[in-house]
Design an enzyme around this catalytic site. Structure first.
Site: not given
Ligand code: IVH
Length: 676
Positions: A121, A123, A125, A233, A320, A414, A417, A432, A438
């Site tokens: 899927e 991800k 943002d 999702y 990522k 430091c 301090c 430090c 400090c």
């Molecule tokens: S599943 C336990 N699916 O990514 C799994 N998350 O680091 C729950 N996110 O907090 C997440 N797209 O906000 C899932 N297709 C997707 C997603 C997704 C974005 C975000 C979500 C989550 C973060 C995970």
């Protein structure tokens, strides 16, 4: 119009309007003009005004907003909102696949290894949201918060037109929860910023910040005007009628939710990698931001078998994408002192636009990185912004280095301090060590202590702590409990009301449970989760003070480093006296009675490996039971393993290993006998 006809008309109009919302915001194929739509909505709102007894909480008129929420209620999630572990390369993805196969006890070396079905899927943002539906109707929307509890933002969430208020379709469970992402499409983001520019308001940094800022707004009418979007999702609930994740997505789509049209079932990790490569290039064509791909094991039974860690599911991972990079000039380096005394070198940069925000500072991590990159003042450096909030320097453009540049010499004292900095051989950071003298360390420790996840004294912010410290009223967190209102009133910006609130907040923190007190006192390496595990096991502060390193290491998640840190902390006179003062003030130094209910020491000192499937308990349940009875869960079989608790289908590899080491294998019934 009589009441009966009004009621009928309201129902009819609501249905029609919701259908148009669905056509427009979910299907992206409107069938009427905006003008016609507004007319229908106006008619509905007028009727609801004349016959308020028929205004339902799911009426499409609620999407217009208008209700103001002064303070968002904090609500505990029924199922914690976990995060995902991240990966950045093909190798890491292959490792994930290996872990999944191993977890499912498939032999990797067979000639035709079975491939796993994954769902890939996008991800999104944005910000994650949990929405509860009861009897086919929207009931409550809660933000992620700290994963355990979040803010109730139902009124604001109702303004999101792609989120259904009433569900339609077959086999809708009586009660269930969906998880998804709220985000702002690029077009909307740009429109908002254009408007802000025109009225001279500061611009919003990026779509993600804009979306999460919007959801926290008090006035739902403003939220409605921002036209957020929401993609679902995940589905959660008791006894859901699905066998796989993909099946669940198809079902919720048919009930009216917006799911992503780009999800795909991939057979095996190679297909997953292809999906990732495709979107790594194509992501820029999407009308919204994504920061990676989420990969989930499709089969629910397999998901259950793999289970969860305390932070994330073992059956899913996020890939990522590489962050955006720019080049700019390093103008100077400053050194920051953290709560633990760790020094962080910070690069001050010539401001530059990166992934939608202006960057002026970047982390340089530590002396080794500066040395390795040979970063010098005046250099053109490459700056990258990944998932983290602070951008980082990843390289130097040597072709542009000025002829007279000087090698960077790391700070020796430091900056706050003037104590000489120290660095242990096995550590990357300089420290430090003037912990109690400090200023930023003192203030930082108190800030940590009062933090939301620690003692949660929210009436006390960073600025006030600094003010109290400068006024000589506090030198450590125990001093907070000696503060008197009369001492606060002469301080600048401290009105009667804020002083009263502050004292009340401090007083209320005396009820914060033991595990959070343990986290709050700031023992190195003892995070929130570790503190919980320790508290659960030792039960009282006294027991912890007396614990030996061996006893400590017998606690889940506590290894030699954490055990050493605990021993060090509790052999320091200064900390002991602080802790004793907290005890005198009445902070919680033991677990509450309900937390220890049913706990025994029947498995004390035993290290147990759980494998296979069980009839009475799920895997996580069995692991909880082991802890509850004083045992330690261990992931792999070794000579130290007391026994393997084996259910049906225990992996052949594990069986072989246990046999070769002479480790006892115990069945479910015998185990039950042990803990009864
Ligand atoms: S599943 C336990 N699916 O990514 C799994 N998350 O680091 C729950 N996110 O907090 C997440 N797209 O906000 C899932 N297709 C997707 C997603 C997704 C974005 C975000 C979500 C989550 C973060 C995970």
């Amino acid at each position: 119009m009589d009441a009966l006809s009004a009621q009928k008309k309201i129902e009819e109009l609501s249905k029609t309007i919701e259908q148009h919302n669905y056509n427009y915001y979910v299907l992206d194929t409107p069938t009427i003009s905006d003008f016609e739509f507004d007319k229908l909505l106006e008619e509905l709102m007028q009727l609801e005004k004349d016959f308020p007894e028929f205004l339902s909480p799911e009426s499409p008129s609620q999407r217009v907003g208008g209700q103001v929420t002064k303070e968002f209620k904090s609500v505990k999630h029924k199922y914690p909102m976990l995060s995902l572990s991240n990966s950045y390369s093909r190798e890491e993805m292959n490792d994930f696949d290996g872990r999944v196969k191993k977890g499912l006890e498939m032999t990797a070396d067979s000639l035709f290894p079975e491939e796993i079905d994954y769902v890939c899927e996008l991800k999104f943002d944005g910000l994650s949201i949990s929405v509860i539906y009861k009897d086919g109707k929207f009931s409550q929307a809660i933000t992620r918060g700290d994963g355990v509890q979040g803010d109730e933002v139902s009124t604001n969430a109702k303004t999101i037109r792609s989120l259904p208020l009433t569900l339609n379709g077959k086999n809708i469970p009586k009660e269930f929860e969906v998880r998804g992402e709220i985000f702002l499409p690029h077009k909307v983001f740009q429109k908002i910023n254009k408007e802000r520019e025109e009225i001279g308001e500061p611009l919003l940094a990026n779509p993600r910040n804009a979306a999460s800022g919007t959801m926290k707004m008090q006035d739902s009418a403003v939220v409605a005007s921002r036209t957020l979007d929401c993609v679902i999702y995940n589905v959660l609930g008791e006894d859901l009628p699905f066998k796989s994740h993909h099946e669940s997505l198809e079902a919720i789509k048919s009930w009216g939710f917006k799911t992503s049209e780009h999800s795909k079932v991939c057979k095996g990790i190679n297909e997953v990698n292809e999906f990732i490569e495709y979107w790594d290039k194509k992501r820029f064509d999407l009308p919204f931001d994504i920061d990676g791909i989420v990969i989930k094991v499709n089969n629910y039974a397999q998901q259950d078998q793999l289970g969860l860690t305390s932070k994330s599911p073992r059956w899913a991972i996020a890939f990522k994408f590489k962050a955006e990079q720019v080049s700019t000039v390093l103008e100077s380096i400053s050194y920051q002192v953290g709560r633990t005394g760790a020094i962080t070198p910070v690069a001050n940069l010539k401001p530059v636009l990166l992934a939608g925000t202006t960057v002026k500072r970047a982390s340089l991590h530590n002396a080794d990185i500066i040395e390795k990159l040979d970063v010098r003042i005046g250099d053109h450096v490459f700056v990258e912004k990944g998932g983290e909030i602070i951008p980082k320097i990843v390289g130097v453009d040597l072709s542009k280095r000025p002829a007279d540049s000087q090698k960077t010499i790391y700070e020796t004292h430091c900056p706050e301090c003037k104590t000489e900095l120290q660095r242990n051989e096995d550590e990357a950071n300089h420290y430090c060590r003037n912990e109690s003298g400090c200023p930023p360390q003192i203030v930082g420790k108190i800030e940590h202590f009062v933090g939301r996840r620690a003692m949660n004294i929210d009436s006390l912010g960073g600025e006030t702590i600094e003010q109290l410290f400068k006024a000589g009223l506090i030198k450590n967190y125990a001093d907070l409990y000696d503060l008197k209102k009369e001492q606060l009133l002469p301080l600048e910006r401290m009105a009667e009301k804020s002083a009263t609130n502050l004292i009340a907040g401090i007083e209320a923190s005396k009820n914060v449970p033991f595990e959070r007190v343990l986290y709050a006192i700031g023992i190195r390496h003892v995070g929130e989760n570790t503190a919980k595990k320790i508290a659960k096991k030792v039960k009282t502060m006294d027991a912890l003070l007396k614990a030996t390193p061996e006893e400590l290491e017998n606690i889940d998640e506590v290894g030699t480093i954490i055990a050493k840190s605990l021993i060090e902390y509790f052999s320091n006179e200064e900390f002991i006296s602080l802790v004793n003062r907290l005890r005198e003030k009445g902070l919680q130094f033991e677990l509450a009675a309900e937390q220890t209910e049913g706990h025994t020491e029947k498995l004390k000192g035993l290290s147990i490996v759980v494998s296979g499937k069980f009839t009475k308990w799920g895997r996580d349940e069995i692991k909880d039971l082991i802890e509850k009875h004083g045992g330690k869960n261990s992931g792999s079989i070794s000579k130290k393993t007391s026994f393997v608790l084996a259910g049906a289908d225990m992996g052949p590899e594990k069986l072989k290993k246990a046999e070769s080491l002479g480790v006892k294998i115990m069945g479910e019934e015998e185990f039950e006998g042990m803990i009864q």
